[in-house]
Design a protein around this motif. Structure first.
Motif, PDB file in Angstrom:
ATOM      1  N   VAL A 101       0.865  -1.179   0.000  1.00 31.11           N
ATOM      2  CA  VAL A 101       0.000   0.000   0.000  1.00 31.11           C
ATOM      3  C   VAL A 101       0.904   1.232   0.000  1.00 31.11           C
ATOM      4  CG1 VAL A 101      -1.798   1.294   1.193  1.00 31.11           C
ATOM      5  CG2 VAL A 101      -1.832  -1.222   1.230  1.00 31.11           C
ATOM      6  N   TRP A 102       0.841   1.977  -1.087  1.00 29.45           N
ATOM      7  CA  TRP A 102       1.614   3.215  -1.227  1.00 29.45           C
ATOM      8  C   TRP A 102       0.797   4.389  -0.698  1.00 29.45           C
ATOM      9  CZ3 TRP A 102       6.554   3.840  -2.748  1.00 29.45           C
ATOM     10  CH2 TRP A 102       7.175   2.814  -3.464  1.00 29.45           C
ATOM     11  N   HIS A 103       1.446   5.279   0.015  1.00 25.88           N
ATOM     12  CA  HIS A 103       0.885   6.567   0.418  1.00 25.88           C
ATOM     13  C   HIS A 103       1.673   7.615  -0.354  1.00 25.88           C
ATOM     14  CE1 HIS A 103      -1.594   4.856   3.605  1.00 25.88           C
ATOM     15  NE2 HIS A 103      -0.612   3.976   3.699  1.00 25.88           N
ATOM     16  N   LEU A 104       0.999   8.237  -1.305  1.00 26.10           N
ATOM     17  CA  LEU A 104       1.647   9.138  -2.259  1.00 26.10           C
ATOM     18  C   LEU A 104       1.324  10.592  -1.950  1.00 26.10           C
ATOM     19  CD1 LEU A 104       0.662   7.076  -5.418  1.00 26.10           C
ATOM     20  CD2 LEU A 104       2.858   7.023  -4.211  1.00 26.10           C
ATOM     21  N   ARG A 105       2.240  11.450  -2.336  1.00 23.56           N
ATOM     22  CA  ARG A 105       2.013  12.890  -2.178  1.00 23.56           C
ATOM     23  C   ARG A 105       2.552  13.605  -3.406  1.00 23.56           C
ATOM     24  NH1 ARG A 105       3.839  15.761   3.107  1.00 23.56           N
ATOM     25  NH2 ARG A 105       1.889  14.812   3.718  1.00 23.56           N
ATOM     26  N   GLN A 106       1.692  14.444  -4.004  1.00 20.98           N
ATOM     27  CA  GLN A 106       2.125  15.272  -5.127  1.00 20.98           C
ATOM     28  C   GLN A 106       2.673  16.579  -4.574  1.00 20.98           C
ATOM     29  OE1 GLN A 106      -0.896  16.594  -7.886  1.00 20.98           O
ATOM     30  NE2 GLN A 106       0.630  17.005  -9.462  1.00 20.98           N
ATOM     31  N   LEU A 107       3.865  16.956  -5.044  1.00 18.65           N
ATOM     32  CA  LEU A 107       4.522  18.202  -4.653  1.00 18.65           C
ATOM     33  C   LEU A 107       4.580  19.116  -5.875  1.00 18.65           C
ATOM     34  CD1 LEU A 107       7.471  16.533  -2.700  1.00 18.65           C
ATOM     35  CD2 LEU A 107       5.369  17.491  -1.736  1.00 18.65           C
ATOM     36  N   PRO A 108       5.001  20.361  -5.682  1.00 21.63           N
ATOM     37  CA  PRO A 108       5.114  21.263  -6.847  1.00 21.63           C
ATOM     38  C   PRO A 108       6.133  20.763  -7.879  1.00 21.63           C
ATOM     39  CG  PRO A 108       5.238  22.493  -4.784  1.00 21.63           C
ATOM     40  CD  PRO A 108       5.292  21.037  -4.425  1.00 21.63           C
ATOM     41  N   ASP A 109       6.041  21.277  -9.071  1.00 25.85           N
ATOM     42  CA  ASP A 109       7.000  21.040 -10.152  1.00 25.85           C
ATOM     43  C   ASP A 109       7.106  19.580 -10.585  1.00 25.85           C
ATOM     44  OD1 ASP A 109       7.637  23.798 -10.087  1.00 25.85           O
ATOM     45  OD2 ASP A 109       9.068  23.438  -8.463  1.00 25.85           O
ATOM     46  N   GLY A 110       6.011  18.833 -10.532  1.00 30.97           N
ATOM     47  CA  GLY A 110       6.015  17.454 -11.002  1.00 30.97           C
ATOM     48  C   GLY A 110       6.700  16.459 -10.085  1.00 30.97           C
ATOM     49  N   ARG A 111       6.990  16.869  -8.867  1.00 30.37           N
ATOM     50  CA  ARG A 111       7.654  15.963  -7.925  1.00 30.37           C
ATOM     51  C   ARG A 111       6.618  15.182  -7.117  1.00 30.37           C
ATOM     52  NH1 ARG A 111      10.224  18.904  -4.045  1.00 30.37           N
ATOM     53  NH2 ARG A 111       8.957  20.688  -4.622  1.00 30.37           N
ATOM     54  N   TYR A 112       6.988  13.958  -6.742  1.00 24.12           N
ATOM     55  CA  TYR A 112       6.136  13.089  -5.928  1.00 24.12           C
ATOM     56  C   TYR A 112       6.987  12.414  -4.864  1.00 24.12           C
ATOM     57  CZ  TYR A 112       2.546  13.443  -9.543  1.00 24.12           C
ATOM     58  OH  TYR A 112       1.608  13.900 -10.425  1.00 24.12           O
ATOM     59  N   THR A 113       6.356  12.073  -3.747  1.00 21.91           N
ATOM     60  CA  THR A 113       6.984  11.228  -2.746  1.00 21.91           C
ATOM     61  C   THR A 113       6.029  10.084  -2.439  1.00 21.91           C
ATOM     62  OG1 THR A 113       6.100  12.495  -0.872  1.00 21.91           O
ATOM     63  CG2 THR A 113       8.301  13.125  -1.690  1.00 21.91           C
ATOM     64  N   GLY A 114       6.579   9.009  -1.916  1.00 23.42           N
ATOM     65  CA  GLY A 114       5.756   7.863  -1.586  1.00 23.42           C
ATOM     66  C   GLY A 114       6.344   7.067  -0.438  1.00 23.42           C
ATOM     67  N   ARG A 115       5.460   6.459   0.331  1.00 27.06           N
ATOM     68  CA  ARG A 115       5.858   5.579   1.437  1.00 27.06           C
ATOM     69  C   ARG A 115       5.041   4.298   1.353  1.00 27.06           C
ATOM     70  NH1 ARG A 115       8.972   7.562   5.370  1.00 27.06           N
ATOM     71  NH2 ARG A 115       9.280   9.791   5.496  1.00 27.06           N
ATOM     72  N   ALA A 116       5.678   3.196   1.774  1.00 23.34           N
ATOM     73  CA  ALA A 116       5.003   1.907   1.902  1.00 23.34           C
ATOM     74  C   ALA A 116       5.743   1.140   2.992  1.00 23.34           C
ATOM     75  CB  ALA A 116       5.026   1.146   0.579  1.00 23.34           C
ATOM     76  N   ASP A 117       5.086   0.151   3.576  1.00 26.41           N
ATOM     77  CA  ASP A 117       5.684  -0.587   4.684  1.00 26.41           C
ATOM     78  C   ASP A 117       7.010  -1.241   4.330  1.00 26.41           C
ATOM     79  OD1 ASP A 117       3.640   0.152   6.379  1.00 26.41           O
ATOM     80  OD2 ASP A 117       2.531  -1.738   6.162  1.00 26.41           O
ATOM     81  N   ASP A 118       7.167  -1.698   3.091  1.00 29.28           N
ATOM     82  CA  ASP A 118       8.411  -2.367   2.720  1.00 29.28           C
ATOM     83  C   ASP A 118       9.395  -1.459   1.983  1.00 29.28           C
ATOM     84  OD1 ASP A 118       6.814  -2.228   0.468  1.00 29.28           O
ATOM     85  OD2 ASP A 118       7.134  -4.311  -0.138  1.00 29.28           O
ATOM     86  N   VAL A 119       9.134  -0.140   1.998  1.00 29.87           N
ATOM     87  CA  VAL A 119      10.050   0.836   1.412  1.00 29.87           C
ATOM     88  C   VAL A 119      10.839   1.482   2.548  1.00 29.87           C
ATOM     89  CG1 VAL A 119      10.192   3.036   0.159  1.00 29.87           C
ATOM     90  CG2 VAL A 119       8.628   1.252  -0.618  1.00 29.87           C
ATOM     91  N   VAL A 120      12.155   1.517   2.394  1.00 24.41           N
ATOM     92  CA  VAL A 120      13.025   2.135   3.387  1.00 24.41           C
ATOM     93  C   VAL A 120      12.983   3.641   3.169  1.00 24.41           C
ATOM     94  CG1 VAL A 120      15.387   2.326   4.244  1.00 24.41           C
ATOM     95  CG2 VAL A 120      14.523   0.115   3.438  1.00 24.41           C
ATOM     96  N   GLY A 121      12.563   4.388   4.192  1.00 27.67           N
ATOM     97  CA  GLY A 121      12.482   5.838   4.045  1.00 27.67           C
ATOM     98  C   GLY A 121      11.377   6.233   3.098  1.00 27.67           C
ATOM     99  N   GLU A 122      11.719   7.116   2.168  1.00 25.02           N
ATOM    100  CA  GLU A 122      10.721   7.683   1.266  1.00 25.02           C
ATOM    101  C   GLU A 122      11.169   7.531  -0.180  1.00 25.02           C
ATOM    102  OE1 GLU A 122       8.108  11.451   2.129  1.00 25.02           O
ATOM    103  OE2 GLU A 122      10.089  12.081   1.447  1.00 25.02           O
ATOM    104  N   ALA A 123      10.244   7.151  -1.033  1.00 21.12           N
ATOM    105  CA  ALA A 123      10.493   7.141  -2.471  1.00 21.12           C
ATOM    106  C   ALA A 123      10.364   8.575  -2.965  1.00 21.12           C
ATOM    107  CB  ALA A 123       9.481   6.249  -3.178  1.00 21.12           C
ATOM    108  N   VAL A 124      11.228   8.950  -3.881  1.00 22.72           N
ATOM    109  CA  VAL A 124      11.138  10.287  -4.476  1.00 22.72           C
ATOM    110  C   VAL A 124      11.035  10.125  -5.981  1.00 22.72           C
ATOM    111  CG1 VAL A 124      12.322  11.499  -2.618  1.00 22.72           C
ATOM    112  CG2 VAL A 124      13.659  10.545  -4.484  1.00 22.72           C
ATOM    113  N   GLY A 125      10.195  10.958  -6.578  1.00 23.87           N
ATOM    114  CA  GLY A 125       9.987  10.865  -8.006  1.00 23.87           C
ATOM    115  C   GLY A 125       9.848  12.219  -8.662  1.00 23.87           C
ATOM    116  N   GLN A 126      10.094  12.222  -9.961  1.00 22.38           N
ATOM    117  CA  GLN A 126       9.956  13.429 -10.770  1.00 22.38           C
ATOM    118  C   GLN A 126       9.248  13.053 -12.055  1.00 22.38           C
ATOM    119  OE1 GLN A 126      11.179  16.767 -10.158  1.00 22.38           O
ATOM    120  NE2 GLN A 126       9.815  17.132 -11.879  1.00 22.38           N
ATOM    121  N   ALA A 127       8.177  13.772 -12.365  1.00 18.03           N
ATOM    122  CA  ALA A 127       7.429  13.537 -13.600  1.00 18.03           C
ATOM    123  C   ALA A 127       7.653  14.698 -14.553  1.00 18.03           C
ATOM    124  CB  ALA A 127       5.936  13.391 -13.297  1.00 18.03           C
ATOM    125  N   ALA A 128       7.679  14.387 -15.834  1.00 18.71           N
ATOM    126  CA  ALA A 128       7.732  15.402 -16.885  1.00 18.71           C
ATOM    127  C   ALA A 128       7.184  14.759 -18.153  1.00 18.71           C
ATOM    128  CB  ALA A 128       9.153  15.907 -17.101  1.00 18.71           C
TER     129      ALA A 128
END
Length: 186
Positions: A101-128
């Protein structure tokens, strides 16, 4: 002295001429960035694509390219503003089941973060454009041992229904394999 210089000149000239070629070849090996896809359409909006039910089919290949595992995924996403939840239920070809189960957050400028129980820390992403690049570390259970594996995950929106995903898995900088996934949204 000039005779010595003349015998070295062809080698020096060869080095001088090959240096730009080497630099050009090395720059060609640079990794892609999300900005490389900024003009590509359709534009990927995670809130829109990962909203509601969808499915996916995928496989894991080892370093040699051999298919090691196949899997299916049932997904369901929902968003409230910039916060989203994406539920993934995996069924592997050997019968194993897994849920993330991912908990996602949209940030400004096409950036995203995500957390899940089996993810260490936070996933970081960039969309374009039509692409999203995720980086994260996943706790991966293998034969009773849990390994922390780094993912470089690329998603490409093909049309309103299909998104392709390719992820390289690394440990200590060495590539372990790749995950290839095709999402389908009805």
């Amino acid at each position: 002295m000039f005779a010595r210089l003349n015998t070295r000149w062809p080698r020096l000239a060869g080095l001088a001429l090959s240096a730009p070629l080497c630099l050009a070849l090395l720059s060609g090996c640079a990794s892609p960035t999300p900005a490389d896809y900024a003009s590509q359409t359709p534009v990927l909006d995670l809130r829109s694509y990962f909203n509601g039910p969808m499915s996916a089919q995928g496989l894991f290949t080892d370093r040699s390219g051999k298919v090691v595992r196949r899997f299916s995924v049932a997904l369901n996403g929902r968003w409230e503003g910039d916060e989203g939840v994406l539920e993934e239920d995996f069924v592997y070809s050997d019968g194993e089941r897994q849920r993330r189960v991912w908990h996602l957050r949209q940030l400004p400028d096409g950036r995203y973060t995500g957390r899940a129980d089996d993810v260490v820390g936070e996933a970081v992403g960039q969309a374009a454009g039509n692409a999203l690049n995720w980086h994260y570390t996943l706790r991966l259970p293998v034969d009773g041992t849990v390994y922390e594996v780094q993912f470089n995950d690329w998603m490409y929106l093909m049309d309103a229904h299909v998104m392709l995903n390719k992820a390289a898995m690394r440990k200590f900088g060495f590539q372990l394999g790749e995950v290839t996934l095709a999402f389908y949204k009805p």
